[in-house]
Design a protein around this motif. Structure first.
Motif, mmCIF file in Angstrom:
data_model
loop_
_atom_site.group_PDB
_atom_site.id
_atom_site.type_symbol
_atom_site.label_atom_id
_atom_site.label_comp_id
_atom_site.label_asym_id
_atom_site.label_seq_id
_atom_site.Cartn_x
_atom_site.Cartn_y
_atom_site.Cartn_z
ATOM 1 N N ALA A 202 49.184 42.925 33.083
ATOM 2 C CA ALA A 202 48.566 44.028 32.335
ATOM 3 C C ALA A 202 47.045 43.994 32.449
ATOM 4 O O ALA A 202 46.358 44.771 31.786
ATOM 5 N N ASP B 189 40.856 46.594 31.608
ATOM 6 C CA ASP B 189 40.648 48.035 31.510
ATOM 7 C C ASP B 189 41.750 48.734 30.725
ATOM 8 O O ASP B 189 41.508 49.727 30.065
ATOM 9 N N ASP B 190 42.981 48.227 30.807
ATOM 10 C CA ASP B 190 44.110 48.846 30.122
ATOM 11 C C ASP B 190 44.376 48.120 28.812
ATOM 12 O O ASP B 190 45.215 47.233 28.717
ATOM 13 N N THR B 191 43.650 48.524 27.781
ATOM 14 C CA THR B 191 43.778 47.894 26.464
ATOM 15 C C THR B 191 45.179 48.080 25.907
ATOM 16 O O THR B 191 45.762 47.146 25.350
ATOM 17 N N VAL B 192 45.730 49.273 26.067
ATOM 18 C CA VAL B 192 47.072 49.559 25.554
ATOM 19 C C VAL B 192 48.106 48.701 26.280
ATOM 20 O O VAL B 192 49.014 48.149 25.654
ATOM 21 N N GLY B 193 47.952 48.548 27.591
ATOM 22 C CA GLY B 193 48.883 47.723 28.359
ATOM 23 C C GLY B 193 48.867 46.269 27.910
ATOM 24 O O GLY B 193 49.916 45.630 27.808
ATOM 25 N N LYS C 65 50.613 46.132 24.577
ATOM 26 C CA LYS C 65 52.058 46.265 24.796
ATOM 27 C C LYS C 65 52.653 44.935 25.262
ATOM 28 O O LYS C 65 53.691 44.507 24.767
ATOM 29 N N SER D 253 50.868 54.269 27.750
ATOM 30 C CA SER D 253 49.934 53.527 28.599
ATOM 31 C C SER D 253 48.991 54.493 29.303
ATOM 32 O O SER D 253 49.194 55.705 29.303
ATOM 33 N N ARG D 254 47.988 53.967 29.935
ATOM 34 C CA ARG D 254 46.996 54.771 30.648
ATOM 35 C C ARG D 254 47.677 55.628 31.722
ATOM 36 O O ARG D 254 47.386 56.806 31.868
ATOM 37 N N GLU D 255 48.611 55.026 32.466
ATOM 38 C CA GLU D 255 49.307 55.742 33.523
ATOM 39 C C GLU D 255 50.143 56.884 32.945
ATOM 40 O O GLU D 255 50.197 57.978 33.502
ATOM 41 N N GLU D 256 50.824 56.614 31.801
ATOM 42 C CA GLU D 256 51.627 57.653 31.164
ATOM 43 C C GLU D 256 50.735 58.805 30.689
ATOM 44 O O GLU D 256 51.093 59.976 30.845
#
Length: 179
Positions: A51, A90-94, A97, A134-137
């Protein structure tokens, strides 16, 4: 008479390392790992690495000093007992999760809280962050929202000549039937 001793260079280096990670990470999560096995911690690190996050264990006294120095005094209340720190990339949400999923799979891992920027986060806040897409979603949703009107416009533009052709064909058929 009291003598002051300078901190050991190793400890100064560790505090500097933590300060660097705290200031560069957009979010930091603190968790308790009491009772976890070494292999369990290694698996957790692997999932967090996927992540884009880094999971480290530091001495609490050094981590508290670094948190103060980095302006993240909000972390001090969580740095009690066997704690580990997750530095989000960079992906805080990931990262949230991955940490939340690991804590569900391993009840010995307890998320205590953290900081998003300089704002304090409770364990419930970290869970709420983990529940976000997530960022991708989010990017996929945004792309779909942008694409929908374009697809509709393209369909309307295609319908105009097609309907004209149907109308013209019906007019020709009508003229030939009248003749």
């Amino acid at each position: 008479m009291t003598t002051t001793t300078d901190p050991r260079p190793e400890k100064v280096a560790v505090v500097a390392e933590i300060v660097g990670k705290l200031t560069s990470a957009p979010a930091v999560f603190v968790s308790e790992y009491r009772g976890m096995t070494v292999s369990g911690l290694a698996a957790l690190r692997g999932e967090l690495r996927k992540a884009g996050a880094e999971h480290k264990v530091y001495k609490n006294t050094l981590a508290r000093l670094a948190a103060r120095e980095a302006g993240l005094d909000v972390l001090e209340e969580f740095l009690v007992g066997p704690t580990s720190i997750t530095f989000a990339g960079d992906d805080t949400v990931g990262a949230a999760k991955a940490l939340n999923t690991a804590s569900k799979a391993n009840p010995l891992l307890i998320v205590k809280g953290g900081a998003l920027g300089t704002a304090a986060m409770t364990a419930a806040d970290v869970k709420a962050l983990a529940d976000l897409p997530s960022r991708e979603e989010l990017l996929a949703m945004f792309a779909g929202a942008l694409q929908a009107p374009l697809v509709k416009t393209a369909g309307l533009l295609q319908a105009l000549p097609r309907n004209f052709a149907y109308g013209l064909s019906a007019l020709i058929d009508q003229q030939s039937a009248a003749a």
